[in-house]
Motif scaffolding. Structure first.
Motif, PDB file in Angstrom:
ATOM      1  N   MET A  19      44.545  74.566 -75.290  1.00 51.27           N
ATOM      2  CA  MET A  19      44.604  75.852 -74.698  1.00 51.27           C
ATOM      3  C   MET A  19      46.114  76.300 -75.213  1.00 51.27           C
ATOM      4  SD  MET A  19      43.290  75.622 -70.627  1.00 51.27           S
ATOM      5  CE  MET A  19      44.216  74.184 -70.312  1.00 51.27           C
ATOM      6  N   GLY A  20      47.062  75.485 -75.347  1.00 53.60           N
ATOM      7  CA  GLY A  20      48.161  75.906 -75.886  1.00 53.60           C
ATOM      8  C   GLY A  20      48.130  76.396 -76.999  1.00 53.60           C
ATOM      9  N   THR A  23      46.752  79.641 -77.258  1.00 56.41           N
ATOM     10  CA  THR A  23      47.372  80.756 -76.876  1.00 56.41           C
ATOM     11  C   THR A  23      48.571  81.097 -78.436  1.00 56.41           C
ATOM     12  OG1 THR A  23      47.471  79.902 -74.870  1.00 56.41           O
ATOM     13  CG2 THR A  23      49.299  81.563 -75.491  1.00 56.41           C
ATOM     14  N   ALA A  90      55.063  79.757 -71.602  1.00 54.71           N
ATOM     15  CA  ALA A  90      53.684  79.293 -71.044  1.00 54.71           C
ATOM     16  C   ALA A  90      53.776  77.529 -70.965  1.00 54.71           C
ATOM     17  CB  ALA A  90      52.409  79.788 -71.772  1.00 54.71           C
ATOM     18  N   THR A  92      51.098  74.654 -70.707  1.00 56.42           N
ATOM     19  CA  THR A  92      49.636  74.470 -70.568  1.00 56.42           C
ATOM     20  C   THR A  92      49.335  72.972 -70.699  1.00 56.42           C
ATOM     21  OG1 THR A  92      49.356  74.442 -72.881  1.00 56.42           O
ATOM     22  CG2 THR A  92      49.016  76.242 -71.466  1.00 56.42           C
ATOM     23  N   THR A 119      56.091  70.822 -65.309  1.00 52.95           N
ATOM     24  CA  THR A 119      56.328  72.517 -65.246  1.00 52.95           C
ATOM     25  C   THR A 119      57.209  72.967 -64.364  1.00 52.95           C
ATOM     26  OG1 THR A 119      53.803  72.330 -64.994  1.00 52.95           O
ATOM     27  CG2 THR A 119      54.812  74.279 -64.147  1.00 52.95           C
ATOM     28  N   THR A 139      51.703  79.591 -66.052  1.00 58.15           N
ATOM     29  CA  THR A 139      51.394  78.327 -65.654  1.00 58.15           C
ATOM     30  C   THR A 139      50.087  77.899 -65.693  1.00 58.15           C
ATOM     31  OG1 THR A 139      51.755  78.319 -63.073  1.00 58.15           O
ATOM     32  CG2 THR A 139      53.722  77.957 -64.428  1.00 58.15           C
ATOM     33  N   THR A 140      49.579  76.745 -65.613  1.00 60.65           N
ATOM     34  CA  THR A 140      48.276  76.612 -65.551  1.00 60.65           C
ATOM     35  C   THR A 140      48.032  75.570 -64.309  1.00 60.65           C
ATOM     36  OG1 THR A 140      48.627  74.801 -67.232  1.00 60.65           O
ATOM     37  CG2 THR A 140      47.588  76.874 -67.809  1.00 60.65           C
ATOM     38  N   CYS A 182      49.840  82.284 -62.492  1.00 65.72           N
ATOM     39  CA  CYS A 182      49.252  81.107 -62.883  1.00 65.72           C
ATOM     40  C   CYS A 182      47.730  81.153 -62.960  1.00 65.72           C
ATOM     41  CB  CYS A 182      49.482  80.146 -61.247  1.00 65.72           C
ATOM     42  SG  CYS A 182      48.599  78.456 -61.358  1.00 65.72           S
ATOM     43  N   ILE A 235      40.637  80.977 -73.016  1.00 65.59           N
ATOM     44  CA  ILE A 235      41.733  80.685 -71.880  1.00 65.59           C
ATOM     45  C   ILE A 235      43.144  81.198 -72.844  1.00 65.59           C
ATOM     46  CG2 ILE A 235      43.011  79.039 -70.567  1.00 65.59           C
ATOM     47  CD1 ILE A 235      39.790  79.266 -70.389  1.00 65.59           C
ATOM     48  N   GLY A 236      43.124  81.039 -74.120  1.00 62.02           N
ATOM     49  CA  GLY A 236      44.471  81.419 -74.721  1.00 62.02           C
ATOM     50  C   GLY A 236      44.467  82.979 -74.848  1.00 62.02           C
ATOM     51  N   ILE A 239      45.875  83.694 -71.117  1.00 66.42           N
ATOM     52  CA  ILE A 239      47.510  83.584 -71.162  1.00 66.42           C
ATOM     53  C   ILE A 239      48.254  84.581 -71.817  1.00 66.42           C
ATOM     54  CG2 ILE A 239      49.241  81.862 -71.743  1.00 66.42           C
ATOM     55  CD1 ILE A 239      47.092  79.538 -70.885  1.00 66.42           C
TER      56      ILE A 239
END
Length: 263
Positions: A19-20, A23, A90, A92, A119, A139-140, A182, A235-236, A239
């Protein structure tokens, strides 16, 4: 939609995969600059190159363990120096808690450092920089904080802590112009699930494109309105929107992105 992120500067903890990384690709397409942080140097460099190829103004990849003492502050300060400031952060990462509740104290402690402390320390390190720019935090957590399962209770418990922490940051630092939200993903087909898809297709004789969905629904009891896991890029995109000026009045929110998972 133009997210108005051109030349903005972002730090992505866990930005070298999943996901990171997804993003980072969205931010790159918007012309942002970024530092992508993970534990593996080669993955970090690969992610940075991919971001630049996708249009990032500048992209750096650095290897740091933000769960280690002092690791988060060193990573964030290094990123701020490379970028000349930070407009958004962010986080992740955080998956070590996928263990049973009966796990040893050492396992619980390791999960705590990876899921929660990494985090909180990353956000704390970024706050002095974000105050200067009226920046953003994402945040996730996880959909499972609403429906925890005993098999992975440490993970859900610690992700619940991430959600509470983020709300507290939003309430405390809103006066400084800082927004914090979040995201709670459901099942997402990052590399481990993608590999499992191929494995299940070979084992069961199912078509690759439906193998994972069939097993999730028929054998695991997966109950989601869309009937499939999410994609990292989905998801990216969320975010990235939350990091952007387009989400200017959105803060303190806990946002599900789980395909309509039935808790």
């Amino acid at each position: 939609m133009d997210l108005r992120m051109r030349d903005k500067r972002y730090v992505l903890i866990g930005g070298t995969a999943g996901m990171g990384s997804a993003t980072g690709q969205v931010l790159a397409g918007e012309g942002a600059s970024m530092v992508l942080i993970g534990r593996d140097e080669s993955k970090a460099q690969d992610a940075a190159r991919a971001a630049e190829e996708s249009g990032a103004t500048k992209a750096y990849g650095i290897a740091r363990d933000v769960s280690a003492p002092g690791g988060a502050r060193e990573a964030v300060d290094t990123a701020a120096e490379l970028l000349g400031g930070i407009d958004g952060l962010a986080v992740t990462m955080g998956t070590e808690g996928m263990v049973p509740v009966e796990s040893s104290d050492d396992v619980w402690t390791s999960a705590f450092r990876d899921v929660l402390l990494a985090t909180t320390r990353s956000v704390e390190a970024a706050l002095p920089h974000l105050k200067k720019t009226r920046g953003t935090v994402v945040t996730t957590a996880a959909y499972s904080i609403r429906s925890p399962e005993i098999a992975r209770l440490p993970y859900a418990s610690l992700k619940g802590g991430v959600a509470v922490f983020t709300k507290g940051i939003a309430k405390t630092y809103g006066k400084d112009g800082i927004r914090a939200n979040c995201v709670c993903p459901g099942a997402v087909e990052t590399a481990p699930l993608a590999a499992l898809r191929v494995q299940l297709a070979e084992q069961r004789g199912y078509p690759v494109e439906t193998a994972l969905e069939r097993v999730m629904v028929e054998e695991w009891g997966f109950d989601a309105a869309l009937g499939r896991p999410g994609k990292p890029e989905e998801i990216g995109e969320l975010i990235a929107f939350l990091l952007s000026p387009r989400a200017g009045y959105l803060t303190g929110s806990l946002i599900n992105i789980d395909g309509g998972t039935n808790f």
